[in-house]
Design an enzyme around this catalytic site. Structure first.
Site, PDB file in Angstrom:
ATOM      1  N   SER A   9       3.626 -22.458 -24.911  1.00  0.00           N
ATOM      2  CA  SER A   9       3.929 -21.243 -24.540  1.00  0.00           C
ATOM      3  C   SER A   9       3.616 -21.051 -23.035  1.00  0.00           C
ATOM      4  CB  SER A   9       3.202 -19.943 -25.324  1.00  0.00           C
ATOM      5  OG  SER A   9       1.851 -20.008 -24.706  1.00  0.00           O
ATOM      6  N   VAL A  10       3.753 -20.029 -22.384  1.00  0.00           N
ATOM      7  CA  VAL A  10       3.710 -19.994 -21.036  1.00  0.00           C
ATOM      8  C   VAL A  10       2.257 -19.669 -20.492  1.00  0.00           C
ATOM      9  CG1 VAL A  10       6.050 -18.831 -20.442  1.00  0.00           C
ATOM     10  CG2 VAL A  10       4.240 -17.450 -20.923  1.00  0.00           C
TER      11      VAL A  10
END
Length: 192
Positions: A9-10
């Site tokens: 994910s980020v």
């Protein structure tokens, strides 16, 4: 050679955890390919494409979990077919899979079904969480584009008759659907 792939994910924490796990599995940092902020169902993953391109005969693609590699049976099957064509192997965590022969493909299908089920469970839990938040009044939907005063001004402009709904929408920077919703919501004194 061990070639690592991580889909994260980020958040930096997620990347660190997966890269550390790949290192623990023997993958050197220079051989780790990462895709950031992409879902497992997104087929356009540049990091995965680079990792697969680097895999040759005798190499092993290493992932921490099958869900990091693919979230659907067709996607997993495509990846396994590409690895098998290159003469490479797949390693999911501590488990090694030789990709030549029908047994390996059946095993991959089973693993992909589990990953697909996991994706379905994530979607189900998300829907349940949203329903619970909605029941508690925490989920109200999207905020209106226009304030009530702006809506009244928009409807007044439209009712003057000199402009079309499309022109009014352009003036206010909204869609025509927003114009029509505003017309339905705004009531002036004397309206029935």
């Amino acid at each position: 050679m061990l070639i690592g792939y991580a889909r994260v994910s980020v958040t930096p924490r997620d990347r660190t955890a997966q890269v550390s796990a790949l290192r623990a599995l023997g993958v050197v940092p220079a051989a780790v390919y990462v895709d950031r902020g992409l879902t497992g169902t997104d087929r356009d993953r540049p990091g995965l494409a680079d990792a697969l391109a680097r895999c040759g005969r005798g190499d092993t693609l290493v992932v921490t979990a099958l869900a990091r590699l693919a979230r659907s049976v067709p996607d997993a099957r495509d990846i396994v077919d590409r690895l098998a064509a290159a003469g490479a192997m797949l390693r999911v965590g501590a488990d090694h899979y030789c990709l030549g022969g029908p047994d390996a493909l059946s095993l991959c299908d089973c693993l992909a079904l589990v990953a697909d089920l996991e994706a379905d469970l994530v979607r189900l839990r998300t829907r349940e969480g949203m329903a619970e938040a909605s029941a508690k009044g925490h989920l109200r939907g999207r905020r209106p584009t226009l304030t009530p005063a702006q809506e009244r001004q928009l409807v007044t402009t439209l009712h003057e008759g000199s402009r079309t709904a499309s022109e009014v929408a352009e003036i206010f920077g909204v869609s025509r659907a927003t114009v029509y919703r505003a017309v339905r919501r705004v009531r002036f004194p004397g309206d029935g």
